[in-house]
Motif scaffolding. Structure first.
Motif, PDB file in Angstrom:
ATOM      1  N   TRP A   1       3.665  -0.829  -1.840  1.00  0.00           N
ATOM      2  CA  TRP A   1       3.948   0.455  -2.503  1.00  0.00           C
ATOM      3  C   TRP A   1       5.416   0.789  -2.286  1.00  0.00           C
ATOM      4  CZ3 TRP A   1       0.929   2.863  -5.858  1.00  0.00           C
ATOM      5  CH2 TRP A   1      -0.464   2.695  -5.796  1.00  0.00           C
ATOM      6  N   TYR A   2       6.103   1.080  -3.414  1.00  0.00           N
ATOM      7  CA  TYR A   2       7.504   1.493  -3.381  1.00  0.00           C
ATOM      8  C   TYR A   2       7.618   2.848  -4.075  1.00  0.00           C
ATOM      9  CZ  TYR A   2       8.849  -3.407  -2.463  1.00  0.00           C
ATOM     10  OH  TYR A   2       9.008  -4.655  -1.927  1.00  0.00           O
ATOM     11  N   ARG A   3       8.681   3.561  -3.724  1.00  0.00           N
ATOM     12  CA  ARG A   3       8.978   4.831  -4.385  1.00  0.00           C
ATOM     13  C   ARG A   3      10.408   4.759  -4.906  1.00  0.00           C
ATOM     14  NH1 ARG A   3       8.400  10.192  -0.860  1.00  0.00           N
ATOM     15  NH2 ARG A   3       9.972   9.133   0.402  1.00  0.00           N
ATOM     16  N   GLN A   4      10.609   5.250  -6.134  1.00  0.00           N
ATOM     17  CA  GLN A   4      11.944   5.235  -6.728  1.00  0.00           C
ATOM     18  C   GLN A   4      12.379   6.651  -7.066  1.00  0.00           C
ATOM     19  OE1 GLN A   4      12.470   3.349 -10.640  1.00  0.00           O
ATOM     20  NE2 GLN A   4      14.470   2.576  -9.987  1.00  0.00           N
TER      21      GLN A   4
ATOM     22  N   GLY B   1      16.993   5.710  -4.509  1.00  0.00           N
ATOM     23  CA  GLY B   1      16.728   4.402  -5.099  1.00  0.00           C
ATOM     24  C   GLY B   1      15.306   3.948  -4.804  1.00  0.00           C
ATOM     25  N   LEU B   2      15.126   2.645  -4.636  1.00  0.00           N
ATOM     26  CA  LEU B   2      13.805   2.068  -4.382  1.00  0.00           C
ATOM     27  C   LEU B   2      13.599   1.914  -2.876  1.00  0.00           C
ATOM     28  CD1 LEU B   2      13.890  -0.539  -7.177  1.00  0.00           C
ATOM     29  CD2 LEU B   2      11.826   0.771  -6.681  1.00  0.00           C
ATOM     30  N   GLU B   3      12.503   2.501  -2.393  1.00  0.00           N
ATOM     31  CA  GLU B   3      12.191   2.436  -0.964  1.00  0.00           C
ATOM     32  C   GLU B   3      10.793   1.874  -0.778  1.00  0.00           C
ATOM     33  OE1 GLU B   3      13.699   6.374   1.073  1.00  0.00           O
ATOM     34  OE2 GLU B   3      12.603   6.849  -0.765  1.00  0.00           O
ATOM     35  N   LEU B   4      10.651   1.013   0.216  1.00  0.00           N
ATOM     36  CA  LEU B   4       9.334   0.484   0.558  1.00  0.00           C
ATOM     37  C   LEU B   4       8.579   1.522   1.364  1.00  0.00           C
ATOM     38  CD1 LEU B   4       7.379  -1.996   0.736  1.00  0.00           C
ATOM     39  CD2 LEU B   4       8.532  -2.530   2.901  1.00  0.00           C
ATOM     40  N   LEU B   5       7.361   1.853   0.928  1.00  0.00           N
ATOM     41  CA  LEU B   5       6.543   2.820   1.656  1.00  0.00           C
ATOM     42  C   LEU B   5       5.574   2.122   2.606  1.00  0.00           C
ATOM     43  CD1 LEU B   5       5.609   5.291  -1.243  1.00  0.00           C
ATOM     44  CD2 LEU B   5       7.384   5.577   0.509  1.00  0.00           C
ATOM     45  N   ALA B   6       4.861   1.118   2.092  1.00  0.00           N
ATOM     46  CA  ALA B   6       3.837   0.457   2.890  1.00  0.00           C
ATOM     47  C   ALA B   6       3.446  -0.845   2.213  1.00  0.00           C
ATOM     48  CB  ALA B   6       2.603   1.358   3.012  1.00  0.00           C
ATOM     49  N   TYR B   7       2.806  -1.750   2.993  1.00  0.00           N
ATOM     50  CA  TYR B   7       2.227  -2.917   2.353  1.00  0.00           C
ATOM     51  C   TYR B   7       1.063  -3.478   3.146  1.00  0.00           C
ATOM     52  CZ  TYR B   7       5.161  -6.226   5.137  1.00  0.00           C
ATOM     53  OH  TYR B   7       5.778  -6.950   6.121  1.00  0.00           O
TER      54      TYR B   7
ATOM     55  N   PRO C   1       5.817   8.936   4.919  1.00  0.00           N
ATOM     56  CA  PRO C   1       5.611  10.156   5.713  1.00  0.00           C
ATOM     57  C   PRO C   1       4.152  10.219   6.154  1.00  0.00           C
ATOM     58  CG  PRO C   1       6.705  10.657   3.620  1.00  0.00           C
ATOM     59  CD  PRO C   1       6.229   9.251   3.536  1.00  0.00           C
ATOM     60  N   LYS C   2       3.921  10.110   7.448  1.00  0.00           N
ATOM     61  CA  LYS C   2       2.569   9.937   7.959  1.00  0.00           C
ATOM     62  C   LYS C   2       1.708  11.181   7.813  1.00  0.00           C
ATOM     63  CE  LYS C   2       3.185   5.784   9.816  1.00  0.00           C
ATOM     64  NZ  LYS C   2       4.599   5.641   9.473  1.00  0.00           N
ATOM     65  N   ASP C   3       2.341  12.343   7.833  1.00  0.00           N
ATOM     66  CA  ASP C   3       1.523  13.553   7.878  1.00  0.00           C
ATOM     67  C   ASP C   3       0.844  13.847   6.544  1.00  0.00           C
ATOM     68  OD1 ASP C   3       4.193  16.035   7.409  1.00  0.00           O
ATOM     69  OD2 ASP C   3       4.010  13.958   6.737  1.00  0.00           O
TER      70      ASP C   3
ATOM     71  N   THR D   1      -4.879   2.157  -3.097  1.00  0.00           N
ATOM     72  CA  THR D   1      -4.667   3.573  -3.408  1.00  0.00           C
ATOM     73  C   THR D   1      -3.573   4.145  -2.519  1.00  0.00           C
ATOM     74  OG1 THR D   1      -6.346   4.327  -1.835  1.00  0.00           O
ATOM     75  CG2 THR D   1      -7.073   3.877  -4.087  1.00  0.00           C
ATOM     76  N   LEU D   2      -2.849   5.098  -3.100  1.00  0.00           N
ATOM     77  CA  LEU D   2      -1.839   5.854  -2.368  1.00  0.00           C
ATOM     78  C   LEU D   2      -2.152   7.325  -2.601  1.00  0.00           C
ATOM     79  CD1 LEU D   2       0.835   5.871  -0.711  1.00  0.00           C
ATOM     80  CD2 LEU D   2       2.047   5.986  -2.888  1.00  0.00           C
ATOM     81  N   LYS D   3      -2.355   8.050  -1.510  1.00  0.00           N
ATOM     82  CA  LYS D   3      -2.776   9.439  -1.614  1.00  0.00           C
ATOM     83  C   LYS D   3      -1.740  10.336  -0.955  1.00  0.00           C
ATOM     84  CE  LYS D   3      -7.125  10.015  -1.200  1.00  0.00           C
ATOM     85  NZ  LYS D   3      -8.518  10.149  -0.697  1.00  0.00           N
ATOM     86  N   ILE D   4      -1.479  11.470  -1.583  1.00  0.00           N
ATOM     87  CA  ILE D   4      -0.580  12.471  -1.014  1.00  0.00           C
ATOM     88  C   ILE D   4      -1.363  13.781  -0.914  1.00  0.00           C
ATOM     89  CG2 ILE D   4       1.644  13.649  -1.175  1.00  0.00           C
ATOM     90  CD1 ILE D   4       2.538  11.512  -3.177  1.00  0.00           C
ATOM     91  N   GLN D   5      -1.439  14.321   0.291  1.00  0.00           N
ATOM     92  CA  GLN D   5      -2.162  15.562   0.505  1.00  0.00           C
ATOM     93  C   GLN D   5      -1.589  16.308   1.702  1.00  0.00           C
ATOM     94  OE1 GLN D   5      -4.302  17.478  -0.909  1.00  0.00           O
ATOM     95  NE2 GLN D   5      -4.829  18.798   0.826  1.00  0.00           N
ATOM     96  N   PRO D   6      -1.007  17.485   1.507  1.00  0.00           N
ATOM     97  CA  PRO D   6      -0.744  18.141   0.238  1.00  0.00           C
ATOM     98  C   PRO D   6       0.568  17.664  -0.383  1.00  0.00           C
ATOM     99  CG  PRO D   6      -0.027  19.534   2.044  1.00  0.00           C
ATOM    100  CD  PRO D   6      -0.596  18.290   2.660  1.00  0.00           C
ATOM    101  N   SER D   7       0.658  17.710  -1.687  1.00  0.00           N
ATOM    102  CA  SER D   7       1.892  17.272  -2.352  1.00  0.00           C
ATOM    103  C   SER D   7       2.963  18.352  -2.286  1.00  0.00           C
ATOM    104  CB  SER D   7       1.597  16.891  -3.807  1.00  0.00           C
ATOM    105  OG  SER D   7       1.036  17.996  -4.499  1.00  0.00           O
ATOM    106  N   GLU D   8       4.222  17.910  -2.318  1.00  0.00           N
ATOM    107  CA  GLU D   8       5.366  18.815  -2.272  1.00  0.00           C
ATOM    108  C   GLU D   8       6.339  18.415  -3.385  1.00  0.00           C
ATOM    109  OE1 GLU D   8       7.113  18.757   1.593  1.00  0.00           O
ATOM    110  OE2 GLU D   8       5.287  19.438   2.607  1.00  0.00           O
ATOM    111  N   PRO D   9       7.187  19.346  -3.831  1.00  0.00           N
ATOM    112  CA  PRO D   9       8.152  19.006  -4.901  1.00  0.00           C
ATOM    113  C   PRO D   9       9.022  17.802  -4.564  1.00  0.00           C
ATOM    114  CG  PRO D   9       8.015  21.379  -4.660  1.00  0.00           C
ATOM    115  CD  PRO D   9       7.176  20.796  -3.542  1.00  0.00           C
ATOM    116  N   ARG D  10       9.358  17.604  -3.291  1.00  0.00           N
ATOM    117  CA  ARG D  10      10.208  16.472  -2.920  1.00  0.00           C
ATOM    118  C   ARG D  10       9.486  15.128  -3.062  1.00  0.00           C
ATOM    119  NH1 ARG D  10      10.159  16.224   3.663  1.00  0.00           N
ATOM    120  NH2 ARG D  10       8.196  17.310   4.002  1.00  0.00           N
TER     121      ARG D  10
END
Lengths: 113, 112
Positions: A34-37, A42-48, A61-63, A76-85
């Motif tokens: 999983w990457y985020r752009q 730019g492109l950052e590795l989140l997890a694999y 971000p672990k929290d 799956t990649l889950k964000i809870q709770p989501s934030e504008p950033r």
């Protein structure tokens, strides 16, 4: 034509809501990334994962973020709770260890308002 | 730490050669990649090179690696309008089996 697929392609949500992004790796691939752009970072590795086991999630971000592979055909990649950033394009990629190529999906464009 | 740097923009005339440059800092980098991203799309793997190689050619694409200077370049011969995209350089210690570290990307602009 083997491809990585991602759903949804676009997601708009309000701050505080849960977001789940899904990825289907190329059949037979044993490593999923999983990457985020973003424009700024730019492109950052989140997890694999390899063979469904998490190998590295130090970029995440672990929290609020969590990544799982319920089976070999779904990540799956889950964000809870989501934030504008968290607004970004999230890419899934897959590969077959020990080969060298890494193939990307079309991405999920997430907008958190 | 790992760092990959690229120029942000490159403008070339249609039919000319494009040369996109990249520098990296991690001397352990074993595999170096070039990806292409068109607007609204994912990243398309163009080519890769091992650190024990100096050059790799694939049709219109030529990759040159100067390991001593940690410099990588991608040459696109006979540049066409369809080559207009963002080109990312990436590096990895263990190849595609590990996460890649990407540069910020070079926007290739084609002039008619």
């Amino acid at each position: 034509d083997a491809r990585v697929t991602q759903t949804p392609r676009h997601k708009v949500t309000e701050m505080g809501q849960e977001v789940t992004m899904r990825c289907q790796p190329i059949l037979g691939h044993n490593t999923v990334f999983w990457y985020r752009q973003t424009m700024m970072q730019g492109l950052e590795l989140l997890a694999y994962f390899r063979n469904r086991a998490p190998l590295d999630d130090s970029g995440m971000p672990k929290d609020r973020f969590s990544a799982e592979m319920p089976d070999a055909t779904l990540a799956t990649l889950k964000i809870q709770p989501s934030e504008p950033r968290d607004s970004a394009v999230y890419f899934c990629a897959s590969g077959l260890d020990p080969h060298y190529e890494q193939y990307f999906g079309p991405g999920t464009r997430l907008t958190v308002t | 730490g790992e760092d990959v740097e690229q120029s942000l923009f490159l403008s070339v005339r249609e039919g000319d050669s494009s040369v996109i440059n990249c520098t990296y800092t991690d001397s352990s980098s074993t595999y170096l990649y070039w990806y292409k991203q068109e607007p609204g799309a994912g990243l398309q793997l163009l080519t890769y090179i091992f650190s024990n190689m100096d050059m790799k050619q694939d049709q219109r694409l030529t990759v040159l690696l100067n390991k001593k200077d940690k410099h990588l370049s991608l040459r696109i011969a006979d540049t066409q309008t369809g080559d207009s995209a963002i080109y990312f350089c990436a590096e990895s210690i263990r190849g595609g089996a590990d996460g890649l570290t990407f540069g910020k990307g070079t926007h290739l602009i084609i002039q008619p």
